[in-house]
Design an enzyme around this catalytic site. Sequence first.
Site, PDB file in Angstrom:
ATOM      1  N   ASP A 113       0.837  -1.210   0.000  1.00  0.00           N
ATOM      2  CA  ASP A 113       0.000   0.000   0.000  1.00  0.00           C
ATOM      3  C   ASP A 113       0.868   1.254   0.000  1.00  0.00           C
ATOM      4  OD1 ASP A 113      -3.053  -0.904   0.994  1.00  0.00           O
ATOM      5  OD2 ASP A 113      -1.484  -2.229   1.722  1.00  0.00           O
ATOM      6  N   THR A 148      -6.918  -4.853   0.242  1.00  0.00           N
ATOM      7  CA  THR A 148      -5.736  -5.153   1.055  1.00  0.00           C
ATOM      8  C   THR A 148      -5.923  -6.437   1.862  1.00  0.00           C
ATOM      9  OG1 THR A 148      -5.138  -2.815   1.223  1.00  0.00           O
ATOM     10  CG2 THR A 148      -4.205  -4.287   2.859  1.00  0.00           C
TER      11      THR A 148
END
EC number: 3.1.3.7
Length: 359
Positions: A110, A179
């Site tokens: 990320d 995620t």
Amino acid sequence: MAPMGIRLSPLGVAVFCLLGLGVLYHLYSGFLAGRISLFGLGGEPAGGAAGPPAAADGGAVDLREMLAVSVLAAVRGGNEVRRVRESNVLHEKSKGKTREGADDKMTSGDVLSNRKMFYLLKTAFPSVQINTEEHVDAADQEVILWDHKIPDDILKEVTTPKEVPAESVTVWIDPLDATQEYTEDLRKYVTTMVCVAVNGKPVLGVIHKPFSEYTAWAMVDGGSNVKARSSYNEKTPRIVVSRSHSGMVKQVALQTFGNQTTIIPAGGAGYKVLALLDVPDKSQEKADLYIHVTYIKKWDICAGNAILKALGGHMTTLSGEEISYTGSDGIEGGLLASIRMNHQALVRKLPDLEKTGHK
């Protein structure tokens, strides 16, 4: 000595000298002005050439150029996402809890994707507002240059520049969608996304799948490299929903459309939008509707909203309201996404779903 018969008066000589000095002055001052312009110290560049792009001074930005940079940003971010996942060193941690009580996870995928995407867009378009899911650390700041080349597939679809005021533009970045699934190594759900909204309306959308290297993009009233499928089942639809909230959607969907309805739990909003389209990716499931019943962030949905809108589809809250991409970073009213269907009729069919989503 002057020729015979010609007299040089002192006054004539003085006038002649003054005229000569005037000519030299104008020539020299013009030369200086040209040199000053050439070095950017004032005025227009020599030869009347255009100055730096308008985006640099907050004037106008070209949406075609923004689309090119957005595609490049999504791909470069995706490269970081893939590299980290393949290294199997995610440095996973929790940012806190979601509204539903689940861990809001973050990984180095990320962070590194966010850095590449944010600074590429910020360097190319310093005057536009950029909203991103992850925090941008000033200590990690870098200048990532764009070569100003627009890919041929974009030039083919969007043949002329499309300028808008820079102050009307908001960019939404999702550097790693899904995620949770990324940490579980469910790679097919993972995407990187960029969306450009003008006056709150989504006009450019890019969804990139890092692990299959497929990229979908579209510009409203411009063009796209993806299309809708030829047909959709409106009576007993296949409905793609969140993996973490499939139960509550399934209950109401079966009640609304009947027991023949198929529910497809999936991760990532980008993946779910692509499920409605004709995507040449064997790992991509296909659905007729996308329904979400709880709070969702705008960087999750803006790119998909823009792509659907460009193709004649719709993404609204469950009550049928258009979603504005200004102000707060999330929406409370759930969402319904469809294409080549009577969207408002679908909204009317789901009167209880919004209430369920707020429990």
